[in-house]
Scaffold this motif. Structure first.
Motif, mmCIF file in Angstrom:
data_model
loop_
_atom_site.group_PDB
_atom_site.id
_atom_site.type_symbol
_atom_site.label_atom_id
_atom_site.label_comp_id
_atom_site.label_asym_id
_atom_site.label_seq_id
_atom_site.Cartn_x
_atom_site.Cartn_y
_atom_site.Cartn_z
ATOM 1 N N PRO A 44 0.703 -1.173 -0.098
ATOM 2 C CA PRO A 44 -0.129 -0.103 0.061
ATOM 3 C C PRO A 44 0.903 1.286 -0.061
ATOM 4 C CG PRO A 44 -0.963 -1.506 1.639
ATOM 5 C CD PRO A 44 0.436 -2.091 0.965
ATOM 6 N N ALA A 45 1.949 1.320 0.751
ATOM 7 C CA ALA A 45 2.540 2.550 0.920
ATOM 8 C C ALA A 45 3.509 2.603 -0.526
ATOM 9 C CB ALA A 45 3.867 2.293 1.995
ATOM 10 N N ARG A 46 3.978 1.541 -1.133
ATOM 11 C CA ARG A 46 4.733 1.607 -2.568
ATOM 12 C C ARG A 46 3.642 2.312 -3.485
ATOM 13 N NH1 ARG A 46 6.310 -3.014 -2.431
ATOM 14 N NH2 ARG A 46 4.678 -4.223 -3.441
ATOM 15 N N ASN A 47 2.653 1.599 -3.628
ATOM 16 C CA ASN A 47 1.401 2.054 -4.594
ATOM 17 C C ASN A 47 1.193 3.531 -4.263
ATOM 18 O OD1 ASN A 47 1.698 -0.215 -6.002
ATOM 19 N ND2 ASN A 47 0.266 -1.070 -4.680
ATOM 20 N N HIS A 72 -3.089 8.641 0.979
ATOM 21 C CA HIS A 72 -3.781 7.692 1.108
ATOM 22 C C HIS A 72 -3.040 6.322 1.075
ATOM 23 C CE1 HIS A 72 -7.463 4.605 1.409
ATOM 24 N NE2 HIS A 72 -7.107 4.099 0.258
ATOM 25 N N GLY A 73 -2.946 5.407 1.995
ATOM 26 C CA GLY A 73 -2.196 4.138 1.822
ATOM 27 C C GLY A 73 -0.801 4.151 2.568
ATOM 28 N N ILE A 74 -0.649 5.229 3.297
ATOM 29 C CA ILE A 74 0.735 5.258 3.885
ATOM 30 C C ILE A 74 0.084 5.615 5.388
ATOM 31 C CG2 ILE A 74 2.856 6.799 4.431
ATOM 32 C CD1 ILE A 74 2.984 7.141 1.584
ATOM 33 N N GLY A 75 0.801 4.965 6.473
ATOM 34 C CA GLY A 75 0.527 4.835 7.787
ATOM 35 C C GLY A 75 1.781 5.162 8.444
ATOM 36 N N PRO A 76 1.833 5.558 9.701
ATOM 37 C CA PRO A 76 2.894 5.819 10.717
ATOM 38 C C PRO A 76 3.981 4.563 10.773
ATOM 39 C CG PRO A 76 0.815 5.892 11.746
ATOM 40 C CD PRO A 76 0.324 5.499 10.434
ATOM 41 N N ALA A 77 3.430 3.493 10.551
ATOM 42 C CA ALA A 77 4.604 2.342 10.513
ATOM 43 C C ALA A 77 5.513 2.544 9.390
ATOM 44 C CB ALA A 77 3.840 0.851 10.419
ATOM 45 N N MET A 82 11.043 4.583 5.977
ATOM 46 C CA MET A 82 11.452 5.708 4.920
ATOM 47 C C MET A 82 12.589 6.552 5.548
ATOM 48 S SD MET A 82 7.879 6.697 3.615
ATOM 49 C CE MET A 82 6.449 5.926 3.134
ATOM 50 N N ARG A 83 12.709 6.743 6.816
ATOM 51 C CA ARG A 83 13.717 7.561 7.411
ATOM 52 C C ARG A 83 14.891 7.115 7.246
ATOM 53 N NH1 ARG A 83 10.718 7.745 12.471
ATOM 54 N NH2 ARG A 83 8.988 9.181 12.123
ATOM 55 N N THR A 84 14.850 5.761 7.534
ATOM 56 C CA THR A 84 16.307 4.822 7.360
ATOM 57 C C THR A 84 16.812 4.923 6.115
ATOM 58 O OG1 THR A 84 15.706 3.555 9.332
ATOM 59 C CG2 THR A 84 17.437 2.655 7.932
#
Length: 95
Positions: A44-47, A72-77, A82-84
């Motif tokens: 979901p995050a990638r898309n 939409h599709g990106i959550g806190p997890a 991404m930071r790393t």
């Protein structure tokens, strides 16, 4: 309660049914990249990033964490990953 699903067609011509406004295509979602930063994110995050045109870490670094979380599709997890990934390339989210 029955949820009505609508027929959709993605940019690549795949047909699928969805009840939400989420634009991700199940067929395209299976095409996970083998390398690059997108390969390390959930589907979901990638898309979600790809849908916004964010396909490089340099482009990702142009956004604040708050802006990324509104997609939409990106959550806190997803943020620690991404930071790393940004840090490994000497980049960071916009302040």
């Amino acid at each position: 309660m029955t949820v009505e699903k609508n027929l959709r067609v993605c940019e690549k011509g795949h047909k699928y049914y969805k009840s939400s406004e989420c634009p991700s295509c199940p067929t395209c979602d299976k095409a996970k990249p083998k390398n690059g930063f997108l390969a390390k994110l959930s589907s979901p995050a990638r898309n979600a990033l790809l849908h916004e045109g964010i396909d490089t870490l340099k482009k990702l670094s142009m956004y604040t964490e708050k802006e990324i979380l509104t997609i939409h599709g990106i959550g806190p997890a997803s943020l620690p990953v991404m930071r790393t990934l940004l840090k490994e390339e000497g980049l960071s989210f916009k302040e």
